[in-house]
Structure formats: structure tokens, C-alpha cells
Design a protein around this motif. Structure first.
Motif, PDB file in Angstrom:
ATOM      1  N   ARG A 226       0.834  -1.210   0.000  1.00  0.00           N
ATOM      2  CA  ARG A 226       0.000   0.000   0.000  1.00  0.00           C
ATOM      3  C   ARG A 226       0.867   1.259   0.000  1.00  0.00           C
ATOM      4  N   LEU A 237      -5.952  -0.809  -3.751  1.00  0.00           N
ATOM      5  CA  LEU A 237      -5.977  -0.162  -2.437  1.00  0.00           C
ATOM      6  C   LEU A 237      -7.145  -0.613  -1.560  1.00  0.00           C
ATOM      7  N   ASN A 241      -6.588  -2.439   2.128  1.00  0.00           N
ATOM      8  CA  ASN A 241      -7.127  -1.853   3.348  1.00  0.00           C
ATOM      9  C   ASN A 241      -8.021  -2.837   4.100  1.00  0.00           C
TER      10      ASN A 241
END
Length: 259
Positions: A226, A237, A241
């Protein structure tokens, strides 16, 4: 334990048991035949101990450097790359709901049959092919610049419940370990992100120390990937996450939490 006449042998210790003096012909090598002879032997052993004992230290060994193991620190995310607290809470709620659904299916015994025969829990290469098709193999061939004829592309399988519910817990743990290794070799992909999420949903608590270490390693690698993304619009992304959030918050790895 010695008698009053032997008190000099015991220093400031009080006598615990009454016992006569050692016989003049006492033979310490003979096995005690009674409780009194056993106590005689204890007194004799105590007299063999030196009042003060010293040790000669080797100075060069005292100055030997000590190896220090530094704790790994999660790679910091660029500004705007981490999800909000509300988003993380919503994610955890839906993840918990999925885990409850999986637990209910396991408890009911109504598991759907897998669409294909599943490899054994130790068949690493066969599971790699099932998850990714042969794209992983093709990427390795390309990476090694091999000029041999490459096989035709075969698509991998989605992490369907009909597959996941028929994998034993040891198999789930093995797959997480292997996916961590595959992530190190070829980086992150959307297919692998789906498998990570699904395997974590099937991972039972409490975790073994080995599995806890493994999912921490996966989250650390995801954080490192990331941090290397050039833009917050990167398609990987959101999945990165999600994995970091689940490992950190659901599996209680507080030092990995995105604040």
C-alpha cells in the motif's frame, strides 16, 4: 539439622531435627538403611560444602555483544490512503456477519458439495493452480526468462463457500501460509485479495501462535505494498485496506490498526 555440638557447621541456621553426632566409623558411600542414617548423610554432605565459593570470570566473554531483535513496524500509509473509522466499523460488521453465516452452515452440517474435487491439505502446487489457474506458473516462467513452450492459460477458481466449507481448519491455515509466500514472490492481485478475505472469514479463533504470526506477516506485506502505490485511485488499495483492517481489528493486532 545437626546436633548442638555441630552447630558451627550450620552457621545461623536453626536445628530442624534432633540427631546424634556422626559415628567415627561413618561410611558416606554406604546407602542409608534408616531415617537416622539418611540424616547422617545429609549432615556429612553439608560439611563438604565450602562456606564461600568464588568463580573466575573471563573478561572477554563479559564484553561479548548481544544480538538485539528489532520489532517490525508497519509501513506508514500515504495521506488519504487509509479508510475512515466509520468505513472500518462497517467492514467489521459485514465480516462478522459472514463469519456467523459460515459458523451456522458448519454447525448445521448442510455443507454444499464442492464443484470440483479438492486437493489434499498438503498439495501446495495443486492449490496454487486451483486458486490462480496456471497464471502463477506462467508468471514464474516469464520471471525466469524460460524460452520453453508455455502452457495454455487456465483460469483459477473463485473462493466459493462450496469450496471453503469443505476445507479443514488445518487446510485453511496452510492456504494462508502459502498465499503469504505467493504474495512475497509475485506481489498482490485482485484474485488473491478475494482469497485472503475468504480464508480469514473461515479462520477459527483462538489462533495458534504460528497462524497469528502468519496473518500479521500478511498484513505487514499488504501495508508495505500500500505504501508503494502511486495514487489513492489504485484498484488494489481497497482490498489491501480490507485485509489490514481485518487482521488488525478483528484478530486484535492493535499495533497494525489504521487510525
Amino acid at each position: 539439622m545437626a546436633s548442638d555440638s555441630d552447630s558451627s557447621d550450620c552457621g545461623i541456621l536453626n536445628q530442624a531435627l534432633p540427631i546424634a553426632k556422626l559415628p567415627k566409623n561413618y561410611k558416606p558411600n554406604d546407602a542409608p538403611a534408616s531415617a537416622e542414617e539418611y540424616l547422617h548423610h545429609v549432615v556429612w554432605e553439608a560439611r563438604q560444602c565450602q562456606a564461600v565459593v568464588t568463580v573466575d570470570l573471563e573478561e572477554h566473554r563479559l564484553n561479548k555483544p548481544i544480538a538485539v531483535v528489532q520489532k517490525q513496524v508497519k509501513a506508514a500509509a500515504p495521506d488519504g490512503f487509509t479508510p475512515s473509522l466509520e468505513s472500518q466499523q462497517n467492514l467489521l460488521a459485514s465480516f462478522s456477519k459472514l463469519r456467523a453465516h459460515i459458523a451456522n452452515l458448519n454447525a448445521s452440517g448442510r455443507k454444499p458439495k464442492p464443484p470440483i474435487p479438492l486437493p489434499g491439505i498438503k498439495k501446495r502446487e495443486e492449490w496454487c493452480k486451483l486458486c490462480f489457474g496456471n497464471s502463477f506458473q506462467l508468471a514464474l516462467l516469464k520471471q525466469s526468462h524460460q524460452d520453453s513452450v508455455q502452457p495454455q492459460l487456465i483460469e483459477g477458481k473463485q473462493p466459493l463457500l462450496s469450496i471453503l466449507l469443505n476445507i479443514k481448519q488445518k487446510g485453511i491455515e496452510n492456504l494462508l501460509e502459502w498465499h503469504g509466500q505467493w504474495l512475497e514472490v509475485l506481489g498482490f492481485s485482485e484474485a488473491q485479495g478475494r482469497w485472503f478475505y475468504s480464508l480469514l472469514a473461515c479462520l477459527e479463533k483462538p489462533l495458534t501462535p504460528e497462524t497469528c504470526s502468519q496473518i500479521r506477516h500478511i498484513a505487514m506485506m499488504c501495508a508495505r505494498i500500500r505504501a508503494s502505490l502511486e495514487t489513492a485511485d489504485h484498484p488494489h488499495l481497497p482490498q489491501l485496506n480490507v485485509i489490514i483492517c481485518i487482521v488488525a481489528r478483528y484478530f486484535c493486532q492493535e499495533d497494525l490498526v489504521d487510525h
